[in-house]
Design an enzyme around this catalytic site. Sequence first.
Site, mmCIF file in Angstrom:
data_model
loop_
_atom_site.group_PDB
_atom_site.id
_atom_site.type_symbol
_atom_site.label_atom_id
_atom_site.label_comp_id
_atom_site.label_asym_id
_atom_site.label_seq_id
_atom_site.Cartn_x
_atom_site.Cartn_y
_atom_site.Cartn_z
ATOM 1 C CB SER A 1 -0.943 0.007 1.206
ATOM 2 O OG SER A 1 -0.214 0.247 2.399
ATOM 3 C CB CYS B 1 -1.573 -1.523 11.552
ATOM 4 S SG CYS B 1 -1.150 -3.256 11.532
ATOM 5 N N PRO B 2 0.255 -1.974 8.713
ATOM 6 C CG PRO B 2 1.526 -3.439 7.378
ATOM 7 C CD PRO B 2 0.178 -2.771 7.467
ATOM 8 N N GLY C 1 2.676 1.035 5.780
ATOM 9 C CA GLY C 1 3.000 1.344 4.388
ATOM 10 C C GLY C 1 2.977 2.828 4.077
ATOM 11 C CG ASP D 1 -4.023 0.202 12.919
ATOM 12 O OD1 ASP D 1 -4.529 -0.744 13.564
ATOM 13 O OD2 ASP D 1 -4.181 0.341 11.693
ATOM 14 C CG ASP E 1 -11.963 3.904 16.645
ATOM 15 O OD1 ASP E 1 -11.702 4.340 15.507
ATOM 16 O OD2 ASP E 1 -13.066 3.417 16.945
ATOM 17 C CG ASP F 1 -5.284 3.051 2.435
ATOM 18 O OD1 ASP F 1 -6.278 3.285 1.723
ATOM 19 O OD2 ASP F 1 -4.513 2.088 2.235
ATOM 20 C CE LYS G 1 -9.547 1.880 1.603
ATOM 21 N NZ LYS G 1 -8.263 1.527 0.995
#
Length: 363
Positions: free
Chosen positions: A195, A228-229, A231, A247, A267, A285, A314
């Site tokens: 990502s 997370c993780p 990117g 995260d 959160d 993202d 999205k």
Amino acid sequence: MNMNKLALYCRSGFEKELAAEITEKATALGVFGFARVVENSAYVIFECYQAGDADLLARKIPFNQLIFARQMMVISEQIQDLPQQDRITPIIAQYQQVSNHINLMQSSDIWVETADTNDAKTLATFCRKFTVPLRQALKKQGWLQAKNKKSGITLHIFFTQPNSCYVGYSYNNNHSEHIMGIPRLKFPAEAPSRSTLKLEEAILHFIPREQEALSLNENKYAVDLGACPGGWTYQLVKRGVFVYAVDHGKMAASLHETGRIEHCAEDGFKFQPPKRRKIDWLVCDMVEQPRRIANLISQWLIKGWCKETIFNLKLPMKKRYIEVQQCLEQIEESLAKQNISFQLQAKHLYHDREEITVYIRVI
């Protein structure tokens, strides 16, 4: 011969969204026509009713305002049944026929392209090999000599089959600077996830090169929601930015080792930036309903928690273009109510899938 069509590339499966978008933009300029759509072809042909209107659209529709288009160019009628032993002569003849519409002496380059589909990948190798002899032949005509690449035109040959192509051109000051509209980025081996390429492409697309070092450097602070993780955090840290990575999941150990992140196991919708710190950037993202993300980003900007943001929306499976419009209108209306001046761009980037990337900067 009239060049009364536009060809626009897109991601395979998003032809209807692109067709709706180009039709709407053309109508707003008083240009009428119809979009030819073949599902999963990765391109749309928009045919104008009036001669000269395709050229007008190629000049007047700001390319950076098109969300789903990877490239935009004016084309003539499709050349079919190209002889295998000599494809170049018919292509030159086609350009000569349209030379009264465009000044080919203003051309600076030739791009031989195909659509970005699995079926068309076999054509891509041919296109690369064909470019060299074609470029030489066009130069013999006195074309491709323009030195000022910013104000000239780029010639395009768009192959749909080995024996069939469109001949066209785009304006260098209003097109994608990448062949097929695809930036060639290399995945960094040390990045925690693929990502990372989404944010790298977004930075390269939305932020002018001369501005990047001013916008992203060791004096800047950012928040990455749903990090997370890591990117997206990786791209910011790489540029010297300190990141609050928000995260509940784990961040890559390599990012902790940089000393440029603080992991906040919270959160993303409830997180508030530390009051002691002025945050410059918000990136996000998170996999969530686009309206909810649009509302979250609006609140950050209204509260003055950040000055610039890059985030993904999205998209649903159906009515994707309508959803995009409504989300962007929701953000624009929210900021306008607060008298916040801003710059907004949105793009379906090459490394995006079922999402679009949005950039907003408070002015």
